[in-house]
Every structure is written in structure tokens, then in C-alpha cells.
Design a protein around this motif. Sequence first.
Motif, PDB file in Angstrom:
ATOM      1  N   LEU A   1      51.084  36.798  88.549  1.00 49.48           N
ATOM      2  CA  LEU A   1      49.764  36.440  89.030  1.00 49.48           C
ATOM      3  C   LEU A   1      49.016  35.734  87.905  1.00 49.48           C
ATOM      4  CD1 LEU A   1      48.608  39.667  90.920  1.00 49.48           C
ATOM      5  CD2 LEU A   1      49.287  37.487  91.932  1.00 49.48           C
ATOM      6  N   GLY A   2      48.204  34.763  88.249  1.00 48.48           N
ATOM      7  CA  GLY A   2      47.412  34.084  87.242  1.00 48.48           C
ATOM      8  C   GLY A   2      46.875  32.774  87.761  1.00 48.48           C
ATOM      9  N   TRP A   3      46.040  32.146  86.950  1.00 49.95           N
ATOM     10  CA  TRP A   3      45.529  30.819  87.265  1.00 49.95           C
ATOM     11  C   TRP A   3      46.624  29.781  87.130  1.00 49.95           C
ATOM     12  CZ3 TRP A   3      45.550  26.842  83.646  1.00 49.95           C
ATOM     13  CH2 TRP A   3      44.985  25.634  84.081  1.00 49.95           C
ATOM     14  N   CYS A   4      47.431  29.881  86.104  1.00 42.72           N
ATOM     15  CA  CYS A   4      48.326  28.794  85.719  1.00 42.72           C
ATOM     16  C   CYS A   4      49.501  28.621  86.674  1.00 42.72           C
ATOM     17  CB  CYS A   4      48.836  28.995  84.291  1.00 42.72           C
ATOM     18  SG  CYS A   4      49.552  30.627  83.983  1.00 42.72           S
ATOM     19  N   ASN A   5      50.094  29.721  87.121  1.00 46.56           N
ATOM     20  CA  ASN A   5      51.300  29.666  87.954  1.00 46.56           C
ATOM     21  C   ASN A   5      51.248  30.750  89.018  1.00 46.56           C
ATOM     22  OD1 ASN A   5      53.114  27.592  86.792  1.00 46.56           O
ATOM     23  ND2 ASN A   5      52.981  28.860  84.949  1.00 46.56           N
ATOM     24  N   GLY A   6      52.169  30.634  89.979  1.00 45.39           N
ATOM     25  CA  GLY A   6      52.367  31.719  90.913  1.00 45.39           C
ATOM     26  C   GLY A   6      51.525  31.650  92.175  1.00 45.39           C
ATOM     27  N   ASP A   7      51.485  32.774  92.882  1.00 47.57           N
ATOM     28  CA  ASP A   7      50.907  32.822  94.219  1.00 47.57           C
ATOM     29  C   ASP A   7      49.433  32.458  94.252  1.00 47.57           C
ATOM     30  OD1 ASP A   7      53.404  33.618  94.984  1.00 47.57           O
ATOM     31  OD2 ASP A   7      52.833  35.628  95.626  1.00 47.57           O
ATOM     32  N   LEU A   8      48.651  32.917  93.274  1.00 49.81           N
ATOM     33  CA  LEU A   8      47.215  32.600  93.289  1.00 49.81           C
ATOM     34  C   LEU A   8      46.981  31.111  93.067  1.00 49.81           C
ATOM     35  CD1 LEU A   8      45.586  35.633  91.446  1.00 49.81           C
ATOM     36  CD2 LEU A   8      45.599  35.125  93.893  1.00 49.81           C
ATOM     37  N   SER A   9      47.811  30.467  92.245  1.00 50.22           N
ATOM     38  CA  SER A   9      47.742  29.012  92.080  1.00 50.22           C
ATOM     39  C   SER A   9      47.891  28.309  93.423  1.00 50.22           C
ATOM     40  CB  SER A   9      48.861  28.524  91.145  1.00 50.22           C
ATOM     41  OG  SER A   9      48.418  28.265  89.848  1.00 50.22           O
ATOM     42  N   VAL A  10      48.900  28.733  94.169  1.00 48.01           N
ATOM     43  CA  VAL A  10      49.170  28.106  95.464  1.00 48.01           C
ATOM     44  C   VAL A  10      48.024  28.390  96.436  1.00 48.01           C
ATOM     45  CG1 VAL A  10      50.739  28.083  97.441  1.00 48.01           C
ATOM     46  CG2 VAL A  10      51.663  28.211  95.112  1.00 48.01           C
TER      47      VAL A  10
END
Length: 420
Positions: A261-270
Motif C-alpha cells: 500500500l502507498g502513494w507510489c505503487n500498488g492498489d491505492l495508486s490505481v
Amino acid sequence: MVVTDHNSVAADILLEVKRFLASRGPSTDYSLFSGDAGIALFLGNQSLTSGDQDAERLAISLLENALGSIASKDGVVFHGMMNGFAGVGWVLQYFINKGILDDADADALGPIDDYVERLLVQRKDYRDCSYSYGLTGLGVYYIERYLCDDLKSAYFLRLILDRIKDIAVRDEHGVAWADTVQELRRPGGAFFNLGLAHGSAGILSFLVSLQSLKIDTTGTAVSLAEEAASWIINKRHPSPQYSQYPSMSQKIRVLGDRSRLGWCNGDLSVAVALAKLYQVTAKSEYTDHATELAIFSSRRTPENGLLKIDGTPPQIDPTFCHGTSGIAYILGKLASQTGAPELQESSQKWWELTFAMADKSEGRSGRFNCYYHYKEGAPEVYWENSFSLFRGSSGIGIMLSSLDSTGDSSWERAVLLNTI
């Protein structure tokens, strides 16, 4: 659950940043990511929110130092948003737009135009489209200039859009852009990042901004954005155990079964990118998927949500980029956009975890220990007080000061989190 007063923590962070600047020596790190430009953005935003004239003075001084550091380099200057003059230029233009600096200060931005024109006109082989180091970051900078009626910026934004279109890699699922940094690190194939910082979610978000500002009147930007969304959604895990999306894909093969999880990568980015795309298309499938993805993310624990891609134990730190405060802030934003109450509840839990990690060794709560990699003479992973924007207290502080309706959240344009 004890609810911490976020305004008091933000005030403590401002005090600690001032103490840090008063005690440190000259800095050679001018970047938005880890250096003076990022700290300047926090201080400038604090001056806008609270009227703190001392914070404004320090912000201007740091920005002048950053510009001076760039000017003193002997030809080795990066142009990226995170590590180069695009990030420093963005903060300068933001300060002009907000009235912290005068229009005349924009003269310092002239050399950027010359460089970017050479990059886009002469270097036909340039392929980095990322926010962090490439064309999307330059685009974010030029959008900030466009907002003050700088007509020349529209010319550069169209050049950037044309290059992004020309080098997009198409398959039956849509379009994506190669992660050129990963290609250098891992020779032998094309790698495609899905996140905001280095990949398709960031490019998609930038394209949506071009559409919303009517910089592109041909439909190219929104068409590419929808094709990028189609490509990203195709990479969704059918039966996710950790995350719904990976951080990286190699052509048609998904790399790994998890992302942080995070701003840079992953589900929250999408989720951030798809929620933004809905605002210019009004297509419910984008906001529906963003909401589902955000709710799925809100149910992940720190041990699960911050687990490394290789499955090794997480380094749980409080930072904006891929730490607890960034997760808290993004969940809160998505709660406002989607109306899902569980997202706000989860956001508060992540904030409380952030506050619990404050370094209170001297009875204060405005310092945060953050972890870093690969410092000469240090272990592979080490911890230290950091005051930077992406990896330290300034990033935590700027988010906290934006939580109230009286706070100024327009700094979000710098990191692709702004709503349209």
C-alpha cells in the motif's frame, strides 16, 4: 481509540523543521523528493494556512538555495520531478501562483524551457514517461505554469502529449509505457510499472489533467487515459491474497503476487488514478472499481499492506511515499470522493499508527524516524529523523495541515492527488 489532535502534531512538525534548519549546515540536496524544495513546499503551505511569516521566509530561502544548487552544477542536472529541476521549478511556480513570490521571479524558469525543447525535439530516443524522472513529471510542472495563463506552457504540454502517444506500447488490452529505469537495472526485457510514481497510473492521471484543463482538444489525452486504464485493469489478480494489483508487469506476465500500500505503487495508486478518470468520463465502471479497490485496501493490516514484494517482513514507517501517513491521507481522500464510510474509519486508524511512531525521546511529537536504504557506512536498512517531503516529517505535516476545510490542499497538484 484515542483520536490525536492532528493540528497540534502539524504545529509540532513545523517547530521541529525550523529547529532542524537552524542547526544544519548547507545542503546540496535541492530535490522535491528528499531535499530543500520539498521542505520549502511544506513551509510555504504552512505560511498560507497559518499566516506564519517566519515559515514563508524560510521557504523562500530554501527555494533560493535549491535554485542556486542547480545553477552551480557542472552540466550534471536531472530534469525529473522527484530529483531534478522540474520539482524545484514546480515549487517556484506554485509560490508565484499563491502570491508568495512575484511574477518577476519566473525569469529563473527560462533555462528549463530551453532544455525541455532540446529534449523533446532533438532526442527522438527519449522514452521515460514516468512522473518521478520523466515526461509526466515535466508535464506536472508545465500544468502549474499553465494555471497562471502562461501560454508557452501549452506548447510544451502538447509536445509531451505527442511523445507519450508516440512511444506508448500497445497490446490487445490497451496501452502502457516502459519503465526505463527498471530496464537499466534489469537488462533483458521490457518492464511496465503500474503505479503513480513510476508507471501507468501516474501517466493516466496526468492525461486526465490535460483533458480537464482543455489543453488537449483532440480527444487524444482521454483516449490514451482510457486505454491505459484498460491495460491496468487487465493486470488485476483474479484471486488476490495480498493486493489486487502487482507493482510491475513484464509484457503479458505479471511480476509477483503482491504490492505494498502507498502513494507510489500498488492498489491505492490505481484507485486514485481510476477515481480521477471518472471525473472526466463520468463512466461508473471507473469509480465503482476505485471504490471497491479502496475498500479492499482499507481492510489490509500494516503487516499485510506494507509487506515487501519479495515477502520479507515490512519496514513500517510513517512517510508519505509508501508509509502510514500517505496511506491514511489517500484513504481519506477516497472516502470523500466515493462516500464509503469504512474508508474514513480506516484512514483514522492509519493516522493513529503514524502518530504512535513519532520520536518523543525529548518530549516532543514533531519528529519521525524513517527508514532508508544503502547509505555509505550504514547497514542496508537504517533509521533516522528525516524532514523531507516524501520520506519525512514535512510530508506528514503538509498532509495534516490539509485535513481541515480551512487548510490549503492545492499542493496535491505536485503529487497527482488533486481532484479535477
